[in-house]
Design a protein around this motif. Structure first.
Motif, PDB file in Angstrom:
ATOM      1  N   TYR A  77       0.860  -1.176   0.000  1.00 45.61           N
ATOM      2  CA  TYR A  77       0.000   0.000   0.000  1.00 45.61           C
ATOM      3  C   TYR A  77       0.898   1.228   0.000  1.00 45.61           C
ATOM      4  CZ  TYR A  77      -3.569  -3.358   1.258  1.00 45.61           C
ATOM      5  OH  TYR A  77      -4.415  -4.427   1.258  1.00 45.61           O
ATOM      6  N   ASP A  79       1.376   5.494   0.029  1.00 51.86           N
ATOM      7  CA  ASP A  79       0.807   6.773   0.409  1.00 51.86           C
ATOM      8  C   ASP A  79       1.866   7.838   0.172  1.00 51.86           C
ATOM      9  OD1 ASP A  79      -1.034   8.626   1.505  1.00 51.86           O
ATOM     10  OD2 ASP A  79       0.014   8.522   3.416  1.00 51.86           O
ATOM     11  N   LYS A  80       1.468   8.913  -0.467  1.00 53.55           N
ATOM     12  CA  LYS A  80       2.376  10.029  -0.723  1.00 53.55           C
ATOM     13  C   LYS A  80       1.812  11.273  -0.068  1.00 53.55           C
ATOM     14  CE  LYS A  80       4.015   8.483  -5.233  1.00 53.55           C
ATOM     15  NZ  LYS A  80       4.155   8.839  -6.657  1.00 53.55           N
ATOM     16  N   GLY A  81       2.708  12.200   0.254  1.00 58.27           N
ATOM     17  CA  GLY A  81       2.262  13.448   0.838  1.00 58.27           C
ATOM     18  C   GLY A  81       3.429  14.327   1.204  1.00 58.27           C
ATOM     19  N   SER A  96      -1.059  13.079   4.319  1.00 65.46           N
ATOM     20  CA  SER A  96      -1.348  12.345   3.093  1.00 65.46           C
ATOM     21  C   SER A  96      -1.971  13.245   2.028  1.00 65.46           C
ATOM     22  CB  SER A  96      -2.303  11.196   3.401  1.00 65.46           C
ATOM     23  OG  SER A  96      -2.681  10.539   2.213  1.00 65.46           O
ATOM     24  N   ASN A  97      -1.548  13.042   0.772  1.00 66.36           N
ATOM     25  CA  ASN A  97      -2.171  13.743  -0.356  1.00 66.36           C
ATOM     26  C   ASN A  97      -3.582  13.230  -0.607  1.00 66.36           C
ATOM     27  OD1 ASN A  97       0.119  15.279  -0.861  1.00 66.36           O
ATOM     28  ND2 ASN A  97       0.832  13.979  -2.529  1.00 66.36           N
ATOM     29  N   LYS A  98      -3.858  11.952  -0.270  1.00 61.90           N
ATOM     30  CA  LYS A  98      -5.157  11.325  -0.560  1.00 61.90           C
ATOM     31  C   LYS A  98      -6.287  11.966   0.232  1.00 61.90           C
ATOM     32  CE  LYS A  98      -3.322   6.705  -1.315  1.00 61.90           C
ATOM     33  NZ  LYS A  98      -3.251   5.374  -0.723  1.00 61.90           N
ATOM     34  N   ASN A  99      -6.116  11.986   1.558  1.00 61.08           N
ATOM     35  CA  ASN A  99      -7.228  12.390   2.412  1.00 61.08           C
ATOM     36  C   ASN A  99      -6.809  13.333   3.542  1.00 61.08           C
ATOM     37  OD1 ASN A  99      -5.762  10.685   4.004  1.00 61.08           O
ATOM     38  ND2 ASN A  99      -7.266   9.031   3.964  1.00 61.08           N
ATOM     39  N   GLU A 100      -5.613  13.873   3.439  1.00 60.75           N
ATOM     40  CA  GLU A 100      -5.052  14.775   4.449  1.00 60.75           C
ATOM     41  C   GLU A 100      -4.950  14.129   5.835  1.00 60.75           C
ATOM     42  OE1 GLU A 100      -6.426  18.789   4.398  1.00 60.75           O
ATOM     43  OE2 GLU A 100      -6.413  18.878   2.220  1.00 60.75           O
TER      44      GLU A 100
END
Length: 146
Positions: A77, A79-81, A96-100
């Motif tokens: 899995y 995750d980037k951010g 996270s860039n996905k969902n902060e």
């Protein structure tokens, strides 16, 4: 022929001026926490034997977090951010860039991070179980996922 090319490139690299790298480091422009941290962390979910976590802290405060559950055919899995660190509280924060969503780590030293809960408090149990070690600072250890 390929060996000759490699040898030529290696010689060219030796003759390059690397003083700018040292100057940037001294000026604090390299970001003190860049590097790759890894660890094998426990899992609280039923049927979960733990997971491998690899955290890459990159330039411009970007991160890549890869987690893989300890299963025979476990997928990874990603995750980037962005990350920030606070020297006064000695805390590293990933956003996270996905969902902060935020993840917090205590900065134990330049080569060790300890995963914290969402409130910035230590997780239950032995803190050594939640430790990520920087690959270039850690003693050589292999993490096996079965």
């Amino acid at each position: 022929m390929k060996l000759q090319e490699k040898a030529l490139k290696a010689r060219e690299m030796q003759n390059m001026d690397h003083s700018k790298h040292a100057e940037m480091e001294e000026a604090g422009q390299t970001g003190g926490f860049r590097g790759v941290f890894y660890g094998y962390l426990p899992c609280e979910q039923e049927g979960c034997d733990g997971f491998k976590m690899t955290l890459s802290l990159k330039q411009k405060n970007n991160y890549l977090l890869v987690t893989q559950y300890a299963k025979a055919s476990s997928r990874e899995y990603y995750d980037k951010g962005k990350y920030t660190w606070d020297d006064s509280s000695r805390t590293l924060t990933l956003v996270s860039n996905k969902n902060e969503e935020k993840r917090l780590f205590a900065i134990k030293d330049e080569g060790t991070l300890v995963h914290l809960n969402n409130d910035g408090q230590p997780l239950a149990g032995d803190q050594d179980d939640y430790t990520l070690s920087r690959s270039d600072k850690a003693k050589s250890r292999e993490v096996h996922i079965h």
